[in-house]
Design an enzyme around this catalytic site. Structure first.
Site, mmCIF file in Angstrom:
data_model
loop_
_atom_site.group_PDB
_atom_site.id
_atom_site.type_symbol
_atom_site.label_atom_id
_atom_site.label_comp_id
_atom_site.label_asym_id
_atom_site.label_seq_id
_atom_site.Cartn_x
_atom_site.Cartn_y
_atom_site.Cartn_z
ATOM 1 N N HIS A 54 0.840 -1.201 0.000
ATOM 2 C CA HIS A 54 0.000 0.000 0.000
ATOM 3 C C HIS A 54 0.873 1.248 0.000
ATOM 4 C CE1 HIS A 54 -3.941 1.938 1.634
ATOM 5 N NE2 HIS A 54 -3.276 2.780 0.862
ATOM 6 N N HIS A 56 1.759 5.130 -2.238
ATOM 7 C CA HIS A 56 1.371 6.137 -3.225
ATOM 8 C C HIS A 56 2.647 6.781 -3.748
ATOM 9 C CE1 HIS A 56 -2.910 5.991 -1.947
ATOM 10 N NE2 HIS A 56 -2.382 5.762 -0.760
ATOM 11 N N PHE A 57 2.977 6.507 -5.000
ATOM 12 C CA PHE A 57 4.158 7.118 -5.610
ATOM 13 C C PHE A 57 3.791 8.318 -6.481
ATOM 14 C CE2 PHE A 57 7.303 3.272 -5.369
ATOM 15 C CZ PHE A 57 7.372 3.453 -4.000
ATOM 16 N N ASN A 88 -4.808 5.844 -7.436
ATOM 17 C CA ASN A 88 -5.387 7.192 -7.437
ATOM 18 C C ASN A 88 -4.395 8.223 -7.953
ATOM 19 O OD1 ASN A 88 -3.786 6.866 -5.150
ATOM 20 N ND2 ASN A 88 -5.053 8.178 -3.857
ATOM 21 N N HIS A 172 -10.904 0.913 1.115
ATOM 22 C CA HIS A 172 -10.756 2.066 2.007
ATOM 23 C C HIS A 172 -12.104 2.255 2.702
ATOM 24 C CE1 HIS A 172 -9.110 6.326 2.735
ATOM 25 N NE2 HIS A 172 -10.298 6.278 3.338
ATOM 26 N N HIS A 225 -5.545 -0.160 5.888
ATOM 27 C CA HIS A 225 -5.178 0.751 6.985
ATOM 28 C C HIS A 225 -6.230 0.808 8.107
ATOM 29 C CE1 HIS A 225 -7.661 3.172 4.368
ATOM 30 N NE2 HIS A 225 -6.671 3.643 3.627
ATOM 31 N N ASN A 271 -6.004 9.783 6.635
ATOM 32 C CA ASN A 271 -7.257 9.032 6.489
ATOM 33 C C ASN A 271 -6.949 7.540 6.422
ATOM 34 O OD1 ASN A 271 -8.657 11.421 6.240
ATOM 35 N ND2 ASN A 271 -9.090 11.190 4.072
ATOM 36 N N ASP A 298 1.027 2.778 3.767
ATOM 37 C CA ASP A 298 0.195 3.832 3.184
ATOM 38 C C ASP A 298 1.029 5.091 2.956
ATOM 39 O OD1 ASP A 298 -1.951 5.224 2.155
ATOM 40 O OD2 ASP A 298 -2.940 5.578 4.073
#
Length: 415
Positions: A54, A56-57, A88, A172, A225, A271, A298
């Site tokens: 999990h 985010h790049f 996303n 999520h 998460h 979040n 995350d």
């Protein structure tokens, strides 16, 4: 490459001892004792390269925060050799063409970078992507992470498809209709700040729905998460009933409570939010009895300028790849909640098996993806390989200094 005097800890086989490792063409050729010279690691821990399902790049679309190269460097510095990016981005990973472009760029990176596909088109929650084609083209799962999925009929259909594809769906879990200000737990701290916030029931109601749908369909479902103690109980119940449900927790959720907001401000906003001590304690119990079998960061980069605004307007999320192992050792191992082998299991083979990755283990013939660290050597959190610096742990001292990360038989990080 030959690694000498390695204290191998492999959670898959429970191998735990001093050996040499011979690597050839990115593969572990032999584990034993060899007369040849090599990299002597002096009985430091040599574990499977960590696996984070999990991250985010921010690539494509938000590369001022992070990109595939800096994200990979951050992962390597944290001991990770395999990561799974969320979808996303901008554009979102929702079509075969966008997916193939992402995977083409990922092939050139020093570590193994995978991605999920969006579950619904443009995160609309109503129209499923072509799950069969996306899987065939290289997506290893599905998630609308960042946007809760609220249409139960659509989720039921998605789970039925996922069963036949043998891929997980990751959720999520926050019902937006129950939230006034996201990123901040609704409780005594939010009341002190004069903010309503996000109550834990917003998470609980969707977890309750999805674990029951998982039980009904047999789908492999990942609760992302997890932050609410009651949600941990719901996952525990679902597992006892036979549901194929997994839960992941971030280091910040087993380390901090919403009290951190008072000290760290926007750096402690995420979040789902940091919650109460009761929630954190129930999360730790869930880690101990394996209700929660996966630790995931995350990793969510934001710029200094984006975080330097009032609490209610700041984006949610923190970076986590470079502090994850240290927090796990300090908060879970040193405090007696988990053994080091248990911690590594939740950061290697368990996440790898959820997503059907050939990763997370040490064995002859297996990938030469390794992390070499000293659990008794501390370091100060100061600099990051990540493009962003939004961490509430800056200035803290953590155990488990990482000396080498090896991926595909090459040293990709050295300290």
């Amino acid at each position: 490459m030959i690694i000498k005097n390695a204290h191998i800890m492999d959670p898959k086989s429970n191998l735990d001892g001093i050996y040499d490792i011979k690597i050839n063409n990115g593969i572990i050729e032999k584990i034993g004792k060899f007369d040849e010279d090599g990299l002597d690691v002096n009985k430091m821990i040599v574990a499977p390269g960590l696996v984070d399902i999990h991250v985010h790049f921010r690539d494509p679309g938000f590369t001022h925060k992070e990109d595939l190269t800096t994200g990979s460097e951050s992962a390597a510095a944290g001991g990770f050799t395999s990561v799974i990016c969320m979808a996303n981005t901008n554009p979102k990973i929702e079509s075969v063409d966008i997916l193939k472009e992402f995977l083409k760029k990922a092939e050139k990176l020093k570590i193994n970078v995978h991605t999920v596909s969006t579950l619904t088109k443009n995160f609309d929650g109503e129209n499923l992507v072509d799950m069969e084609e996306m899987t065939k083209s290289g997506a290893i799962g599905f998630s609308d992470d960042g946007i809760p999925d609220r249409n139960t009929k659509v989720i039921l259909e998605a789970m039925n498809r996922a069963v036949h594809l043998d891929v997980p769906i990751s959720f999520h879990e926050e019902d937006p209709s129950l939230i006034v200000n996201n990123g901040i737990n609704h409780g005594s701290v939010s009341e002190e700040l004069g903010i309503y916030g996000s109550p834990s029931i917003a998470e609980d109601v969707l977890v309750a729905r999805d674990v029951n749908l998982a039980l009904y369909t047999g789908a492999k479902v990942d609760i992302q998460h997890i932050s609410s103690g009651n949600s941990v109980e719901l996952v525990r119940w679902a597992k006892k009933m036979g549901a194929n449900v997994y839960a992941e927790v971030t280091p910040h959720h087993f380390t901090l409570t919403d009290e951190a907001i008072l000290k760290q401000g926007t750096l402690a906003k995420m979040n789902p939010p940091l919650r109460s001590k009761r929630d954190r304690d129930m999360i730790i119990e869930g880690l101990k009895d394996n209700t929660i079998e996966i630790i995931a960061t995350d990793h969510a980069p934001h710029t200094k300028e984006e975080k330097a605004v009032e609490l209610s307007k700041a984006p949610s999320g923190i970076i986590g790849l470079e502090t994850s192992l240290g927090l796990g050792i300090r908060e879970l191992v040193e405090k007696g909640h988990l053994t080091l082998m248990d911690l590594l299991r939740k950061m290697t083979i368990n996440p790898a098996e959820l997503y059907n990755l050939k990763a997370g283990y040490i064995a002859e013939g297996g990938p030469a993806d390794l992390v070499i660290f000293n659990p008794e050597e501390s370091y100060k959190v100061e600099e990051f390989k990540s493009k962003s610096k939004n961490s509430p742990f800056i200035g803290e001292t953590l155990p488990g200094k990482i000396h080498y990360t090896i991926c595909k038989g090459e040293i990709v990080y050295e300290n």
